[in-house]
Write a protein that holds these residues in place. Structure first.
Motif, short mmCIF file in Angstrom:
data_model
loop_
_atom_site.label_atom_id
_atom_site.label_comp_id
_atom_site.label_asym_id
_atom_site.label_seq_id
_atom_site.Cartn_x
_atom_site.Cartn_y
_atom_site.Cartn_z
N GLN A 144 -6.90 1.07 -3.12
CA GLN A 144 -5.43 1.00 -3.07
C GLN A 144 -4.89 0.02 -4.10
O GLN A 144 -3.87 0.28 -4.74
CB GLN A 144 -5.00 0.59 -1.66
N THR A 193 9.68 -0.28 -6.66
CA THR A 193 8.72 -1.26 -6.16
C THR A 193 8.73 -2.57 -6.91
O THR A 193 8.49 -3.63 -6.34
CB THR A 193 7.29 -0.66 -6.23
N ALA A 222 -1.08 5.34 -15.18
CA ALA A 222 0.03 6.25 -14.90
C ALA A 222 0.78 6.67 -16.15
O ALA A 222 1.57 7.62 -16.11
CB ALA A 222 1.00 5.61 -13.90
N ALA A 245 6.50 0.86 -10.53
CA ALA A 245 7.47 1.90 -10.21
C ALA A 245 8.85 1.29 -9.97
O ALA A 245 8.96 0.18 -9.46
CB ALA A 245 7.02 2.67 -8.98
N ARG A 296 -4.98 1.64 -7.52
CA ARG A 296 -3.87 2.60 -7.71
C ARG A 296 -2.55 1.87 -7.94
O ARG A 296 -1.66 2.39 -8.61
CB ARG A 296 -3.77 3.52 -6.50
N ALA A 297 -2.42 0.67 -7.39
CA ALA A 297 -1.16 -0.07 -7.48
C ALA A 297 -0.98 -0.78 -8.81
O ALA A 297 0.13 -1.21 -9.13
CB ALA A 297 -1.07 -1.09 -6.33
N ARG A 352 0.83 -1.21 0.00
CA ARG A 352 0.00 0.00 0.00
C ARG A 352 0.86 1.25 0.00
O ARG A 352 0.57 2.23 -0.69
CB ARG A 352 -0.91 0.01 1.22
N GLU A 353 1.94 1.22 0.79
CA GLU A 353 2.84 2.37 0.85
C GLU A 353 3.70 2.48 -0.40
O GLU A 353 4.09 3.56 -0.81
CB GLU A 353 3.72 2.27 2.08
N GLY A 390 2.93 1.99 -3.48
CA GLY A 390 2.28 2.64 -4.61
C GLY A 390 2.22 1.74 -5.83
O GLY A 390 2.01 0.53 -5.72
N TRP A 391 2.44 2.31 -7.00
CA TRP A 391 2.31 1.61 -8.28
C TRP A 391 3.32 0.47 -8.36
O TRP A 391 4.52 0.67 -8.13
CB TRP A 391 2.54 2.62 -9.40
#
Length: 427
Positions: A139, A65, A148, A62, A142-143, A55-56, A58-59
């Motif tokens: 969430q 990540t 994006a 990225a 968004r991930a 959750r922290e 993000g995508w």
């Protein structure tokens, strides 16, 4: 354990997640022409990891990540009869807007759990299937996905496709039960799909195919976001460094991690929503017109045109009805969906060339018994001959070349075959 890494025969099993958040990715079934139940494929991410770190983060695509996410995504195959009826009915009504679900694993062996795209599954039991709370679903949305990334400009696409030059032939490569074709000039100047057999069809991929040709840094056009159409980029990771032209489609956690690998190494151009087709030299890329709920029918198709006007058609897995140009006449075609059912109401007309071929990119044996007898019957006799990539030469490969004229000389590899395994075995 990495989900995307190709380990060859040494396929380790990492720790399996206790529970996952997943979303129905597709429904795979043999239909009325082969035995066996339909399977629901669920694209998932480790729920404990996502709650703690994802959750922290993000995508999932990225740079900071994706590598960690790659160790925490997986695929489930569940018999349709075991999927709660309400969830399946909602998916059938609202494909493209799937709800996320939580699955907790138990003792038992009712689902296949793939922790690696190229390995064997774990057999696991599944407990209750629950829809996730709205804030968790937001969430997860968004991930994952392509939102994006902006759509590519027409100029960017023209620049990428403009490097192709004069095309002498079309190759349909034997990648098992998957898809990978190339425009030859005489080396591969552009790939259309870069996939191969995975998961239950992993053993259809030819062991003799170890390296593709990257000598001219060819762009790759992805027809649609299915594993068997992009997976060979993880077998020959040089493909990750190339320019990829991809359709904007709903994608889950696994595809998002793959997107991150492409962004980290190469360049990704997302087909713009308002562009129906683009002609650059001999190449026409066409946006398929099927509903967003059908990944197969809403991606990209390619048409190759000879100076005399004759054409060849590469539909990916799209039904002919959803490709505007498919109503034309063609020297050769590659049959969509490996000869599986597409519900096409017609077969494209042949232009009558003696060199014309109808090609099936297919693995034998495969999970779904493709090509179906009805598809074979529909195409029989339309083109001068039919070819199957599963028909392999003694060296273990069934690569096909398609030419405009039977008298054309075979397009030879620039490396002489010393740097790749793409020599033609049938035409």
């Amino acid at each position: 354990m990495s989900f995307l890494t190709y380990y060859g025969e040494d396929r380790p099993f990492g720790p399996a997640p206790r529970r996952v958040y997943g979303r129905i990715d597709s429904r795979e079934g043999p239909g009325a022409e082969a035995a066996g139940p339909s399977t629901i494929l669920i694209d998932s991410v480790d729920a404990d990891w996502f709650d703690e770190r994802g959750r922290e983060a993000g995508w999932l695509a990225a740079p900071e990540t994706r590598e960690e996410a790659d160790r925490n995504v997986s695929i489930l195959h569940a018999p349709e009869r075991d999927v709660p009826g309400g969830l399946l009915a909602r998916w059938m009504r609202h494909r493209g807007e799937e709800r996320w679900i939580e699955i907790e694993f138990t003792d038992g062996e009712d689902v296949e759990h793939y922790l690696n795209l190229f390995g064997a599954p774990l057999m696991r039991g599944s407990g209750p299937w629950r829809t996730v709370p709205a804030h968790v679903e937001a969430q997860l949305e968004r991930a994952t996905g392509l939102d994006a990334l902006p759509g590519a400009s027409r100029e960017q696409l023209i620049e990428a496709l403009g490097r192709v030059g004069d095309v002498e032939a079309l190759a349909v490569y034997d990648v098992g039960h998957g898809a990978c074709s190339a425009l030859l000039a005489p080396w591969p100047a552009l790939y259309f799909d870069f996939g191969g057999g995975v998961k239950a069809n992993r053993n259809t991929f030819p062991t003799a195919l170890r390296r593709f040709c990257m000598s001219e840094d060819p762009p790759i056009v992805l027809s649609h976001w299915d594993f068997d159409h992009w997976s060979s980029a993880q077998r020959d990771i040089r493909a990750l460094k190339l320019t990829w032209i991809v359709p904007r489609q709903p994608i889950g956690a696994v595809h998002t991690v793959m997107l991150g690998a492409l962004l980290a190494e190469g360049h990704v151009l997302v087909w713009p929503r308002d562009l129906g087709a683009l002609d650059v030299g001999a190449v026409r890329i066409e946006a398929c017109t099927g509903p967003r709920s059908s990944r197969n029918d809403s991606g990209l198709a390619m048409i190759l045109t000879h100076p005399d006007g004759s054409q060849m058609l590469l539909p990916g897995d799209c039904r002919y009805d959803s490709i505007p140009s498919a109503r034309g006449r063609f020297a050769s075609i590659v049959v969509p969906h490996h000869g599986g059912r597409t519900r096409s109401k017609f077969v494209p007309t042949s232009d009558g060339r003696a060199a014309g071929r109808c090609v099936y990119s297919v693995g034998d044996p495969n999970q779904w018994d493709h090509p179906f007898p009805s598809v074979l019957a529909d195409h029989a006799g339309v083109y001068a001959a039919e070819l199957f990539t599963a028909v392999r030469a003694p060296e273990g490969l069934g690569h096909v070349h398609l030419y405009w004229d039977e008298s054309q000389s075979e397009q030879l590899l620039g490396c002489g075959g010393g740097e790749c395994d793409l020599r033609c075995t049938q035409r």
